[in-house]
Design a protein around this motif. Structure first.
Motif, PDB file in Angstrom:
ATOM      1  N   MET A   1       0.827  -1.217   0.000  1.00 30.83           N
ATOM      2  CA  MET A   1       0.000   0.000   0.000  1.00 30.83           C
ATOM      3  C   MET A   1       0.857   1.262   0.000  1.00 30.83           C
ATOM      4  N   ARG A   2       1.955   1.258   0.739  1.00 27.88           N
ATOM      5  CA  ARG A   2       2.817   2.444   0.780  1.00 27.88           C
ATOM      6  C   ARG A   2       3.537   2.649  -0.550  1.00 27.88           C
ATOM      7  N   GLU A   3       4.063   1.567  -1.108  1.00 30.80           N
ATOM      8  CA  GLU A   3       4.856   1.697  -2.330  1.00 30.80           C
ATOM      9  C   GLU A   3       4.002   1.918  -3.580  1.00 30.80           C
ATOM     10  N   VAL A   4       2.867   1.228  -3.665  1.00 35.60           N
ATOM     11  CA  VAL A   4       2.041   1.307  -4.867  1.00 35.60           C
ATOM     12  C   VAL A   4       1.048   2.456  -4.793  1.00 35.60           C
ATOM     13  N   PHE A   5       0.391   2.609  -3.671  1.00 31.54           N
ATOM     14  CA  PHE A   5      -0.683   3.594  -3.561  1.00 31.54           C
ATOM     15  C   PHE A   5      -0.290   4.845  -2.783  1.00 31.54           C
ATOM     16  N   GLY A   6       0.895   4.853  -2.163  1.00 34.34           N
ATOM     17  CA  GLY A   6       1.353   6.031  -1.426  1.00 34.34           C
ATOM     18  C   GLY A   6       0.591   6.267  -0.137  1.00 34.34           C
ATOM     19  N   THR A   7      -0.055   5.251   0.385  1.00 30.84           N
ATOM     20  CA  THR A   7      -0.814   5.384   1.622  1.00 30.84           C
ATOM     21  C   THR A   7      -0.701   4.083   2.401  1.00 30.84           C
ATOM     22  N   GLY A   8      -1.312   4.031   3.539  1.00 31.15           N
ATOM     23  CA  GLY A   8      -1.315   2.811   4.353  1.00 31.15           C
ATOM     24  C   GLY A   8      -2.248   2.997   5.531  1.00 31.15           C
ATOM     25  N   PHE A   9      -2.384   1.937   6.295  1.00 36.75           N
ATOM     26  CA  PHE A   9      -3.217   2.018   7.491  1.00 36.75           C
ATOM     27  C   PHE A   9      -2.362   2.515   8.658  1.00 36.75           C
ATOM     28  N   GLY A  10      -2.864   3.472   9.398  1.00 33.91           N
ATOM     29  CA  GLY A  10      -2.125   4.032  10.528  1.00 33.91           C
ATOM     30  C   GLY A  10      -1.920   3.043  11.660  1.00 33.91           C
ATOM     31  N   TRP A  11      -2.788   2.071  11.754  1.00 28.22           N
ATOM     32  CA  TRP A  11      -2.734   1.118  12.861  1.00 28.22           C
ATOM     33  C   TRP A  11      -1.940  -0.146  12.525  1.00 28.22           C
ATOM     34  N   ALA A  12      -1.564  -0.322  11.269  1.00 29.83           N
ATOM     35  CA  ALA A  12      -0.943  -1.586  10.837  1.00 29.83           C
ATOM     36  C   ALA A  12       0.420  -1.827  11.492  1.00 29.83           C
ATOM     37  N   ASP A  13       1.255  -0.806  11.583  1.00 30.95           N
ATOM     38  CA  ASP A  13       2.578  -0.985  12.189  1.00 30.95           C
ATOM     39  C   ASP A  13       2.454  -1.366  13.662  1.00 30.95           C
ATOM     40  N   GLU A  14       1.528  -0.739  14.355  1.00 32.95           N
ATOM     41  CA  GLU A  14       1.319  -1.066  15.768  1.00 32.95           C
ATOM     42  C   GLU A  14       0.763  -2.480  15.913  1.00 32.95           C
ATOM     43  N   LEU A  15      -0.108  -2.882  14.999  1.00 32.42           N
ATOM     44  CA  LEU A  15      -0.646  -4.242  15.027  1.00 32.42           C
ATOM     45  C   LEU A  15       0.473  -5.269  14.839  1.00 32.42           C
ATOM     46  N   VAL A  16       1.377  -5.003  13.918  1.00 30.00           N
ATOM     47  CA  VAL A  16       2.492  -5.925  13.685  1.00 30.00           C
ATOM     48  C   VAL A  16       3.357  -6.025  14.947  1.00 30.00           C
ATOM     49  N   ARG A  17       3.621  -4.904  15.603  1.00 27.37           N
ATOM     50  CA  ARG A  17       4.410  -4.941  16.844  1.00 27.37           C
ATOM     51  C   ARG A  17       3.700  -5.754  17.919  1.00 27.37           C
ATOM     52  N   LEU A  18       2.397  -5.598  18.042  1.00 24.67           N
ATOM     53  CA  LEU A  18       1.642  -6.368  19.043  1.00 24.67           C
ATOM     54  C   LEU A  18       1.619  -7.860  18.704  1.00 24.67           C
ATOM     55  N   ILE A  19       1.515  -8.176  17.423  1.00 21.03           N
ATOM     56  CA  ILE A  19       1.538  -9.591  17.031  1.00 21.03           C
ATOM     57  C   ILE A  19       2.904 -10.198  17.338  1.00 21.03           C
ATOM     58  N   VAL A  20       3.976  -9.430  17.144  1.00 23.14           N
ATOM     59  CA  VAL A  20       5.314  -9.928  17.488  1.00 23.14           C
ATOM     60  C   VAL A  20       5.393 -10.228  18.991  1.00 23.14           C
ATOM     61  N   LEU A  21       4.823  -9.353  19.802  1.00 25.41           N
ATOM     62  CA  LEU A  21       4.784  -9.584  21.252  1.00 25.41           C
ATOM     63  C   LEU A  21       4.033 -10.874  21.561  1.00 25.41           C
ATOM     64  N   TRP A  22       2.861 -11.036  20.984  1.00 25.12           N
ATOM     65  CA  TRP A  22       2.047 -12.236  21.215  1.00 25.12           C
ATOM     66  C   TRP A  22       2.780 -13.483  20.718  1.00 25.12           C
ATOM     67  N   LEU A  23       3.400 -13.397  19.532  1.00 28.60           N
ATOM     68  CA  LEU A  23       4.151 -14.536  19.001  1.00 28.60           C
ATOM     69  C   LEU A  23       5.271 -14.950  19.946  1.00 28.60           C
ATOM     70  N   ALA A  24       6.004 -13.977  20.447  1.00 31.14           N
ATOM     71  CA  ALA A  24       7.113 -14.281  21.350  1.00 31.14           C
ATOM     72  C   ALA A  24       6.614 -14.971  22.619  1.00 31.14           C
ATOM     73  N   LEU A  25       5.520 -14.489  23.173  1.00 31.11           N
ATOM     74  CA  LEU A  25       5.035 -15.059  24.424  1.00 31.11           C
ATOM     75  C   LEU A  25       4.371 -16.418  24.223  1.00 31.11           C
ATOM     76  N   VAL A  26       3.588 -16.571  23.175  1.00 27.43           N
ATOM     77  CA  VAL A  26       2.982 -17.889  22.910  1.00 27.43           C
ATOM     78  C   VAL A  26       4.082 -18.883  22.538  1.00 27.43           C
ATOM     79  N   GLY A  27       5.076 -18.429  21.796  1.00 25.70           N
ATOM     80  CA  GLY A  27       6.221 -19.292  21.489  1.00 25.70           C
ATOM     81  C   GLY A  27       6.989 -19.692  22.744  1.00 25.70           C
ATOM     82  N   SER A  28       7.089 -18.798  23.698  1.00 31.72           N
ATOM     83  CA  SER A  28       7.746 -19.113  24.970  1.00 31.72           C
ATOM     84  C   SER A  28       6.969 -20.162  25.747  1.00 31.72           C
ATOM     85  N   ILE A  29       5.652 -20.050  25.722  1.00 30.45           N
ATOM     86  CA  ILE A  29       4.818 -21.057  26.381  1.00 30.45           C
ATOM     87  C   ILE A  29       5.055 -22.421  25.742  1.00 30.45           C
ATOM     88  N   ALA A  30       5.076 -22.451  24.412  1.00 31.74           N
ATOM     89  CA  ALA A  30       5.306 -23.715  23.700  1.00 31.74           C
ATOM     90  C   ALA A  30       6.702 -24.261  23.990  1.00 31.74           C
TER      91      ALA A  30
END
Length: 171
Positions: free
Chosen positions: A39-68
């Motif tokens: 979206m940024r490269e082709v359309f010059g725009t993006g979702f404002g919340w997407a970067d924060e969502l990716v950071r939160l998913i990384v947090l969740w991945l790390a913790l669920v992976g730690s549980i496993a």
């Protein structure tokens, strides 16, 4: 034996849930990240919340992976003495280390729960308008589950200390 069967089914269900969570979160993270780049490269725009969502998913991945990782006893462990000491001493040390790790994780879980209560009280938000406590609930839950897994691992290893010699005496 009925309790053991129930515990085995719960263990399998937890394993399936963890695996499903890990796969779905990793897939979601990749789709959101790649979609944001396109979206940024082709359309010059993006979702404002997407970067924060990716950071939160990384947090969740790390913790669920730690549980496993703790479930399978595959977490980071420094085994410098295990090559020198006898098996019984190594097992006793592992039980003590697992109990210490469980205590530390339990303390972190309690403190994360207290922090979550503060987030609820102050009505903090993430990703535009989502309550922050929903995004951060993984912290106390994950550390409580990790503490539980360390206790279970310590109990299994501790049982081996007393049960195995008794079996040898019977045979």
């Amino acid at each position: 034996m009925k309790i053991r069967g129930l515990l085995d089914r719960l263990e399998r269900a937890g394993h399936a849930l963890e695996t499903t969570l890990l796969v779905s979160m990793l897939t979601t993270m990749m789709l959101v990240a790649v979609g944001q780049i396109v979206m940024r490269e082709v359309f010059g725009t993006g979702f404002g919340w997407a970067d924060e969502l990716v950071r939160l998913i990384v947090l969740w991945l790390a913790l669920v992976g730690s549980i496993a990782a703790c479930r399978e006893n595959r977490h980071i462990r420094i085994d410098a003495l295990s090559h020198i000491l006898p098996d019984l001493a190594v097992t006793i040390i592992r039980v003590l280390v697992d109990l210490f790790a469980a205590a530390v994780c339990a303390i972190i879980a309690v403190q994360a729960w207290r922090y979550l209560q503060i987030e609820i009280e102050y009505e903090d938000t993430v990703m535009v308008d989502t309550p922050a406590w929903l995004a951060h609930i993984i912290m106390p839950v994950a550390f409580a589950l990790i503490a539980y897994r360390f206790v279970i691992n310590a109990a299994r290893q501790g049982m081996g200390i007393w049960i195995e010699p008794a079996r040898e005496l019977v045979e």
